[in-house]
Design a protein around this motif. Sequence first.
Motif, PDB file in Angstrom:
ATOM      1  N   SER A 243      -8.785   0.704   0.128  1.00  0.00           N
ATOM      2  CA  SER A 243      -7.420   0.591   0.037  1.00  0.00           C
ATOM      3  C   SER A 243      -6.861   0.089   1.092  1.00  0.00           C
ATOM      4  O   SER A 243      -5.697  -0.341   1.161  1.00  0.00           O
ATOM      5  N   GLU A 244      -7.666   0.083   2.303  1.00  0.00           N
ATOM      6  CA  GLU A 244      -7.183  -0.594   3.583  1.00  0.00           C
ATOM      7  C   GLU A 244      -7.462  -1.941   3.763  1.00  0.00           C
ATOM      8  O   GLU A 244      -7.154  -2.609   4.726  1.00  0.00           O
TER       9      GLU A 244
ATOM     10  N   THR B  27      -4.132   7.186   0.212  1.00  0.00           N
ATOM     11  CA  THR B  27      -3.572   6.362  -0.808  1.00  0.00           C
ATOM     12  C   THR B  27      -4.335   6.807  -1.993  1.00  0.00           C
ATOM     13  O   THR B  27      -5.510   6.742  -2.080  1.00  0.00           O
ATOM     14  N   SER B  28      -3.573   7.110  -3.165  1.00  0.00           N
ATOM     15  CA  SER B  28      -4.236   7.710  -4.552  1.00  0.00           C
ATOM     16  C   SER B  28      -5.243   6.647  -5.087  1.00  0.00           C
ATOM     17  O   SER B  28      -4.553   5.408  -4.767  1.00  0.00           O
ATOM     18  N   ARG B  29      -6.203   6.958  -5.724  1.00  0.00           N
ATOM     19  CA  ARG B  29      -7.166   6.061  -6.337  1.00  0.00           C
ATOM     20  C   ARG B  29      -6.140   5.149  -7.082  1.00  0.00           C
ATOM     21  O   ARG B  29      -6.526   3.988  -7.327  1.00  0.00           O
ATOM     22  N   ARG B  30      -5.349   5.860  -7.939  1.00  0.00           N
ATOM     23  CA  ARG B  30      -4.632   4.942  -9.021  1.00  0.00           C
ATOM     24  C   ARG B  30      -3.831   3.960  -8.436  1.00  0.00           C
ATOM     25  O   ARG B  30      -2.957   3.279  -9.173  1.00  0.00           O
ATOM     26  N   HIS B  31      -3.287   4.119  -7.169  1.00  0.00           N
ATOM     27  CA  HIS B  31      -2.521   3.224  -6.496  1.00  0.00           C
ATOM     28  C   HIS B  31      -3.215   2.027  -5.775  1.00  0.00           C
ATOM     29  O   HIS B  31      -2.532   1.316  -4.927  1.00  0.00           O
TER      30      HIS B  31
ATOM     31  N   ARG C 187       0.669  -1.214  -0.118  1.00  0.00           N
ATOM     32  CA  ARG C 187       0.090   0.015  -0.055  1.00  0.00           C
ATOM     33  C   ARG C 187       0.865   1.307  -0.055  1.00  0.00           C
ATOM     34  O   ARG C 187       1.870   1.399   0.934  1.00  0.00           O
ATOM     35  N   LEU C 188       0.731   2.308  -0.875  1.00  0.00           N
ATOM     36  CA  LEU C 188       1.343   3.494  -1.110  1.00  0.00           C
ATOM     37  C   LEU C 188       0.670   4.434  -0.393  1.00  0.00           C
ATOM     38  O   LEU C 188      -0.498   4.508  -0.550  1.00  0.00           O
TER      39      LEU C 188
ATOM     40  N   ALA D   1      -2.287  -4.378   2.475  1.00  0.00           N
ATOM     41  CA  ALA D   1      -2.566  -3.244   2.710  1.00  0.00           C
ATOM     42  C   ALA D   1      -1.779  -2.622   4.154  1.00  0.00           C
ATOM     43  O   ALA D   1      -1.711  -1.457   4.321  1.00  0.00           O
ATOM     44  N   ASP D   2      -1.535  -3.618   4.930  1.00  0.00           N
ATOM     45  CA  ASP D   2      -1.003  -3.340   6.225  1.00  0.00           C
ATOM     46  C   ASP D   2       0.631  -3.097   6.134  1.00  0.00           C
ATOM     47  O   ASP D   2       1.019  -2.492   6.948  1.00  0.00           O
ATOM     48  N   VAL D   3       1.012  -3.238   4.945  1.00  0.00           N
ATOM     49  CA  VAL D   3       2.580  -2.714   4.559  1.00  0.00           C
ATOM     50  C   VAL D   3       2.471  -1.380   3.842  1.00  0.00           C
ATOM     51  O   VAL D   3       2.265  -1.579   2.774  1.00  0.00           O
TER      52      VAL D   3
END
Length: 288
Positions: free
Chosen positions: A137-138, A124-128, A116-117, A192-194
């Motif tokens: 994202s999470e 976190t950006s939508r595109r990521h 996860r960026l 997602a946790d990283v």
Amino acid sequence: MSERVPEAARPTITWVLLTMGNRPDALVAAVDSLSPQRPLVVLNSESEPADSVDGFNLLRLEANHGVPGGRDEGVRATTSEIVGFLDDDAVAPPGATDRIVDAFAAEDRLGAVSLRLVDEDGATSRRHVPRPGGRESEQSGEVALFLGGACAIRRAAYDDVGGYFTDLFYGHEELELSWRLVDKGWGIRYLADVEVFHPKTTIERHADGWELTGRNRVWIARRTLPWPVAIVHVTAWLALGAMRAPKGESRRRYLRGWRSGWSGDVGRSPIRWRTVWRLTRLGRPPII
């Protein structure tokens, strides 16, 4: 968090950082974040940086091979079972390497993991996000796509599908590789946790970013998707890409790239229809 895999069963990993040598402070932070690992730094540039790469475990390329080409050179220069990739302006969190290795050790058919960026605002950006619309994202889990800025690939899976489509140079290289990984029965997992720090960026930071984005949408569809799906994909992205590109020169470049994508030999080898269904079940039908 998953249970730690015994040391004897843990695959080996090498980190690869691709750089143009023009972000020395950020590169040092990226390398330091992977300590005690000593990552391979691939200098993907024909220019000679002053001293920004001194002291690193360095692979110097004679020219800019593009993102997929540079990453492919990094894979070929290593021998570990897992190859991790981190952007040269990203910072990995403590324990990232262990989490990645444990994930691969736990699943024999896991081909790639995506991290996860998060940006300066902790967002976190939508595109990521490897799910349509930037949803969840999470939420960790199996996905149909990984992103190259913070990821890891199993070498056996990479070799099985023939590696990156290096002609793309920049844009959608992981999307095309993901389709082929799923087609060969490899899984992709989002951890997602990283959380990896990555500053906010836009496509237009690259002078030809929007043009290559438009061209590559057509190239990957022509190369990898069954024709009925490919036609829907490129038609949808003619509209979506033009809508998302900023008005003016960026939009014109996108449309010019989209048109140019219909020329050139892309080495067509379409995925199977059951793979299209599999991608759809994973929430990422290859028409979007």
